[in-house]
Design an enzyme around this catalytic site. Structure first.
Site, PDB file in Angstrom:
ATOM      1  N   GLU A 149       0.923  -1.362  -0.039  1.00 19.05           N
ATOM      2  CA  GLU A 149       0.077   0.191   0.120  1.00 19.05           C
ATOM      3  C   GLU A 149       1.021   0.967  -0.044  1.00 19.05           C
ATOM      4  OE1 GLU A 149      -2.777   0.236   3.345  1.00 19.05           O
ATOM      5  OE2 GLU A 149      -3.343  -1.673   3.136  1.00 19.05           O
ATOM      6  N   ASP A 180      -5.960   8.829  10.459  1.00 19.61           N
ATOM      7  CA  ASP A 180      -4.442   8.334  10.625  1.00 19.61           C
ATOM      8  C   ASP A 180      -4.142   8.612  12.050  1.00 19.61           C
ATOM      9  OD1 ASP A 180      -4.361   7.182   8.313  1.00 19.61           O
ATOM     10  OD2 ASP A 180      -3.740   9.186   7.233  1.00 19.61           O
TER      11      ASP A 180
END
Length: 264
Positions: A49, A60
């Site tokens: 990724e 995040d």
């Protein structure tokens, strides 16, 4: 079948889970991120990724936020992300981009999809895009042979799981915990049940992410999922290192530990 589909067909035939590794493009620099990803692949990562650094990363945790901020301050742009994707795909591993939806819209959905396919990218993970609102991406991804990797969470209803599984391709990203990304001392007890619920509505591969940071935890997840997804722990190897060589050494050690744990 896509490159991601081919990978999961192979790992299933080998009766093992795939190891998925995440790293933001441009962290610590564009060239350094290419070298770091190559180190991950050399030591056992099956699918990469590549993160697209974004200024408002609501999902995040602090580790990935810090890495993305470093990349943005260094001037990393979408074209740099495609450069990293191209270099990674050239290693022979399926390579997807993890991105919030805004940068895709700003570039133009068709242009983004075409550019990603042109460099050998295999698809997108879109944490803030749900299938109900993804008609334009669904069309563009199909036209360019790209996978659509959507997220589900323990809070997802059975109806939402079925809808998402139907729209997804490549694999389904099951977030094992509620909240933002980051390393954790223990894997989520909610993860096995979430995967079991998905198994009742689809036979598509399921990858589990958020929280895995060592081989023991990777082994726990590999026992019930098709893929173990690791991000923050890998990023931390580079964040904590005094220099690039030390960071690459730490990255190699952790990747081998993860892969060894999964193959026990």
């Amino acid at each position: 079948m896509s490159a991601v589909g081919d990978l999961f067909a192979r790992t299933r035939s080998e009766n093992r889970a795939a190891l998925v590794g995440y790293l933001p493009a441009g962290f610590p620099s564009v060239d350094a991120s290419i070298r770091a990803i190559a180190t991950m692949v050399e030591n056992g990562v099956d699918l990469v990724e590549v993160g697209l650094p974004y200024s408002d990363p609501v999902m995040d945790g602090p580790t990935i936020q810090a890495a993305a901020e470093t990349a943005l301050q260094a001037g990393t742009r979408v074209d740099d992300v495609f450069e990293v994707v191209g270099a990674t795909a050239a290693l022979g591993v399926p390579t997807v981009v993890m991105t919030y939806w805004n940068p895709v819209e700003r570039r133009g959905v068709d242009r983004f999809a075409g550019d990603l396919a042109a460099v050998g990218g295999a698809g997108l993970i879109t944490p803030d895009l749900i299938p109900d609102e993804a008609a334009e991406w669904d069309r563009a991804s199909r036209e360019n042979g790209l996978d659509r990797i959507y997220l589900v969470a323990p809070s997802s209803t059975d109806e939402r799981l079925e809808l998402t599984a139907e729209a997804a391709s490549g694999f389904i990203y099951a977030t094992a915990v509620m909240g933002v990304t980051g390393q954790r001392e223990q894997t989520s007890s909610l993860a096995p049940e979430l995967v079991a619920r998905l198994r009742r509505v689809t036979d598509k591969p399921v990858g589990v992410g958020l929280g895995v940071s060592n081989g023991r935890q990777a082994a726990e997840v590999a026992a019930f999922a098709d893929a173990v997804i690791v991000g923050s722990a890998l990023v931390r190897c580079l964040l904590d290192a005094p220099d690039e060589q030390a960071g690459l050494a730490a990255l190699a050690t952790l990747t081998r530990d993860l892969r060894t744990g999964m193959e026990r």
